[in-house]
Design an enzyme around this catalytic site. Structure first.
Site, PDB file in Angstrom:
ATOM      1  N   VAL A 126      43.757  40.005  44.805  1.00 39.88           N
ATOM      2  CA  VAL A 126      42.748  40.972  45.244  1.00 39.88           C
ATOM      3  C   VAL A 126      41.517  40.161  45.615  1.00 39.88           C
ATOM      4  O   VAL A 126      41.354  39.028  45.166  1.00 39.88           O
ATOM      5  CB  VAL A 126      42.423  42.037  44.161  1.00 39.88           C
ATOM      6  CG1 VAL A 126      43.592  42.982  43.959  1.00 39.88           C
ATOM      7  CG2 VAL A 126      42.027  41.393  42.842  1.00 39.88           C
ATOM      8  N   SER A 127      40.652  40.722  46.441  1.00 41.16           N
ATOM      9  CA  SER A 127      39.542  39.954  46.995  1.00 41.16           C
ATOM     10  C   SER A 127      38.378  39.728  46.049  1.00 41.16           C
ATOM     11  O   SER A 127      37.623  38.775  46.206  1.00 41.16           O
ATOM     12  CB  SER A 127      39.033  40.627  48.268  1.00 41.16           C
ATOM     13  OG  SER A 127      40.064  40.647  49.223  1.00 41.16           O
TER      14      SER A 127
END
Length: 189
Positions: A8-9
């Site tokens: 995930v970022s």
């Protein structure tokens, strides 16, 4: 072994959806990075790439979770292939053991890279519009109350530029940019 890779970022984003998928697929080991995929300098990705061995399969939810540009994607998959490791992306239904799968991997990688470029372009356009409307001014400059005093010491030769930067806790580029602005009389600290 089935090895899962999740990304995930940001730290705040949730990995549960990807974790559930990995559990449903019977993945034995999972590596999770919570950071941008703009390059391959990710700690868990590196650990996974070192860990995998011949006969393993690396599974990702989608190509964009694994790599954000075609070059990185193809490089990572080539490294996996050299180790005798298969690569599977569930969203795109890719299997790199076939020539068609390898071709499709290149196409999907290019699409993922294009998508990232569009996102960055829209972000730049949005910032430009916000600046025109006076709604975006960038981050606030670091306050340096002793800047004038330290720069004066530096100019008199009492301290070196490196010492001045250390005292002010600023980078070389910040120091010289502010010195230039101070000299031009455009700002004062």
């Amino acid at each position: 072994m089935k090895i899962g890779y999740i990304r995930v970022s940001t730290q705040e984003q949730n990995t549960i959806r990807q974790e559930v998928l990995m559990k449903e697929l019977g993945v034995d080991e999972v590596y999770i990075d919570r950071m941008s995929g703009k390059n391959t300098d990710r700690p868990e990705l590196k650990k996974m790439m070192e860990y995998v061995r011949r006969g393993d399969t690396v599974i990702v939810e989608s190509i964009s979770r694994f790599a954000r540009n075609t070059r990185d994607l193809l490089d990572l998959v080539e490294r996996l292939t050299a180790k005798g490791v298969e690569f599977v992306s569930k969203k795109e239904a890719l299997d790199t053991t076939t020539p068609t799968g390898k071709f499709m991997l290149t196409i999907f990688g290019a699409v993922a890279e294009l998508e990232r470029e569009y996102i960055l372009q829209r972000q730049r356009e949005g910032i430009a519009i916000a600046k025109e409307q006076g709604k975006y001014t960038g981050r606030k400059a670091k306050q340096l109350p002793d800047f004038d005093k330290v720069v004066a010491q530096w100019r008199r030769g009492e301290i070196t530029a490196v010492e001045a930067m250390r005292v002010l806790n600023v980078s070389k580029s910040t120091f010289y940019r502010r010195v230039k602005a101070l000299s031009a009389g455009s700002i004062s600290y």
